[in-house]
Each structure stands twice: as C-alpha cells, then as structure tokens.
Design an enzyme around this catalytic site. Structure first.
Site, PDB file in Angstrom:
ATOM      1  CD  GLU A  45      -2.064   1.405   2.935  1.00 59.86           C
ATOM      2  OE1 GLU A  45      -2.315   2.548   3.354  1.00 59.86           O
ATOM      3  OE2 GLU A  45      -2.122   0.382   3.638  1.00 59.86           O
ATOM      4  CG  ASP A  49       0.024   7.102  -1.432  1.00 56.78           C
ATOM      5  OD1 ASP A  49      -1.088   7.503  -1.792  1.00 56.78           O
ATOM      6  OD2 ASP A  49       0.868   7.832  -0.888  1.00 56.78           O
ATOM      7  CG  ASP A 118      -5.625   1.352   3.168  1.00 60.04           C
ATOM      8  OD1 ASP A 118      -5.532   2.518   2.712  1.00 60.04           O
ATOM      9  OD2 ASP A 118      -5.770   1.099   4.382  1.00 60.04           O
ATOM     10  CD  GLU A 121      -3.275   4.164  -1.537  1.00 63.13           C
ATOM     11  OE1 GLU A 121      -3.566   5.370  -1.658  1.00 63.13           O
ATOM     12  OE2 GLU A 121      -2.837   3.663  -0.473  1.00 63.13           O
TER      13      GLU A 121
END
Length: 229
Positions: A45, A49, A118, A121
């Site tokens: 995650e 991002d 989450d 990502e």
C-alpha cells in the site's frame, strides 16, 4: 502458485497477467489475516500510493499544459484520495477478492472505503513490482481514465469554498455538527448540519463517510447563499 478462477478473472479486469501470482495474493491480504507465513498488503500500500501519485501527476501535466501548480494540486488530491481509490476498487470488484480475518468479514470489511482504498493501492504496487512502471502506469490510466478527464470539476471542494467565502465575509470557520448517526459501523449514515457565524444553517444526510456528508452540507449552504463553483 496457481491462481483460482476468481483471481484469474480479477487479473483480467486489471489487464495484467502476473508472472508472480504471489504478489497479487499479498496485495489482497488484509492485516487481519496476516501471519509470519502470510504477509499482508500494508507495505505494498505504501509503495502503490507513490506509484499512483506519480502517474496521476504526470497525466495531469500532459492533459493541461497551461495549468499552474495551484490548479493541479487539488485535481491530484481528488484523484488519489482514499475515496476515489475505493470507488475504483468497487468498479473492478476488488472487495470480493479481499482476504480478511473473521472479525473484518463480520463487520463488512469488503465494503469499507478504507480497506478498499488501501487494497487498491497495494494492487497497483503489485503490478509495479511484477511488470514495472509501464505496466502499472497503463493500468492506472485505464482505470482512472474518465476521472482524469474530469479532474478539474472533481477537484472542486465545497468545504474549502465555503470556508473561503465565510472568511471573505469576516466570519469564522463554518461549524459542522453531526445531528444524527445511524446504521452499522461499516455502512454508517449521517445527518450533518453546517452553521455559519450569522446563524444561517444548511444540512445534508445520507450513507457514506462523515467527510462526504460534510461536503454535501457545505454544498447545500453554497447553494443557499448563492455561491457557485
């Protein structure tokens, strides 16, 4: 590792065939089910991002070559925030693929914005590690395509607009009050009232995050006082 039929179908929706299927499984594994032999998706995650942010930033620069940093920043924020990632996750059926512990399953984890965002990502990071930046970039541009095209409109923030208007009138910050909350924790509903210093108020209600209903209340106030985008 051999993927199940469901994961192969999900892989097809992503548009990426994993050379290392274990990366996809890890990206879909929530911390509630992790163990020493079953790593969760939190580290992925973190990486995803950054890959998402870079890809979207580049796409926005290419789309509007005359935009300033001040114009681009809110568009970027609107496209990479958790709620948008969760919307994309729902669009591709990611929730049904999540590997959750019993507690998260019982509390509707497959529908929670935070978990979905989450995991989206994490999936981006898995594609990046498996196929490189070009593969991750291609997937992001395909899944976010319509949203990138409409980024300028999506970046409008009613709460920010109302705050700026109130300050221009010599008022303090608008105050948001949760008048009512109902529903289960995984799918709450709110009725939120926004109040200005001059006692004018507006409200909004509905299912979703507290933030989204505050935005709706702010928009209701903007409509009431005649402020347009």
């Amino acid at each position: 590792m051999k993927l199940s039929a469901e994961l192969r179908a999900f892989q097809a929706r992503l548009g990426h065939d994993f050379a290392d299927p274990a990366l996809l499984v890890r990206a879909l594994t929530h911390s509630s089910l992790s163990s020493p032999t079953r790593p969760d998706n939190q580290r992925l995650e973190f990486l995803g991002d950054r890959v998402l942010g870079l890809t979207i930033a580049e796409a926005l620069l290419r789309q509007d070559r005359g935009a300033s940093e001040g114009q681009l920043a809110p568009r970027l924020n609107a496209l990479v925030r958790g709620e948008t990632c969760a919307e994309i996750a729902r669009q591709i059926g990611l929730g049904e693929m999540l590997k959750l512990g019993r507690s998260e399953m019982m509390t509707g984890g497959r529908r929670k914005d935070a978990l979905l965002g989450d995991a989206m990502e994490a999936v981006i990071a898995a594609v990046y590690l498996d196929g490189g930046f070009a593969a991750a970039r291609a997937m992001i541009l395909r899944l976010w395509g319509d949203r990138i095209a409409g980024a300028e409109a999506a970046s409008f923030n009613p709460k920010t607009a109302l705050q700026e208007w109130a300050q221009a009138q010599g008022m303090g910050l608008p105050r948001y009050h949760v008048a009512e909350r109902s529903g289960p924790d995984h799918a709450p509903s709110f009725r939120i009232v926004v109040i200005l210093d001059d006692a004018r108020s507006a409200e909004a209600s509905g299912a979703g995050t507290k933030r989204s209903i505050e935005q709706a209340a702010a928009q209701a106030m903007l409509d009431k006082i005649g402020v347009t985008q």
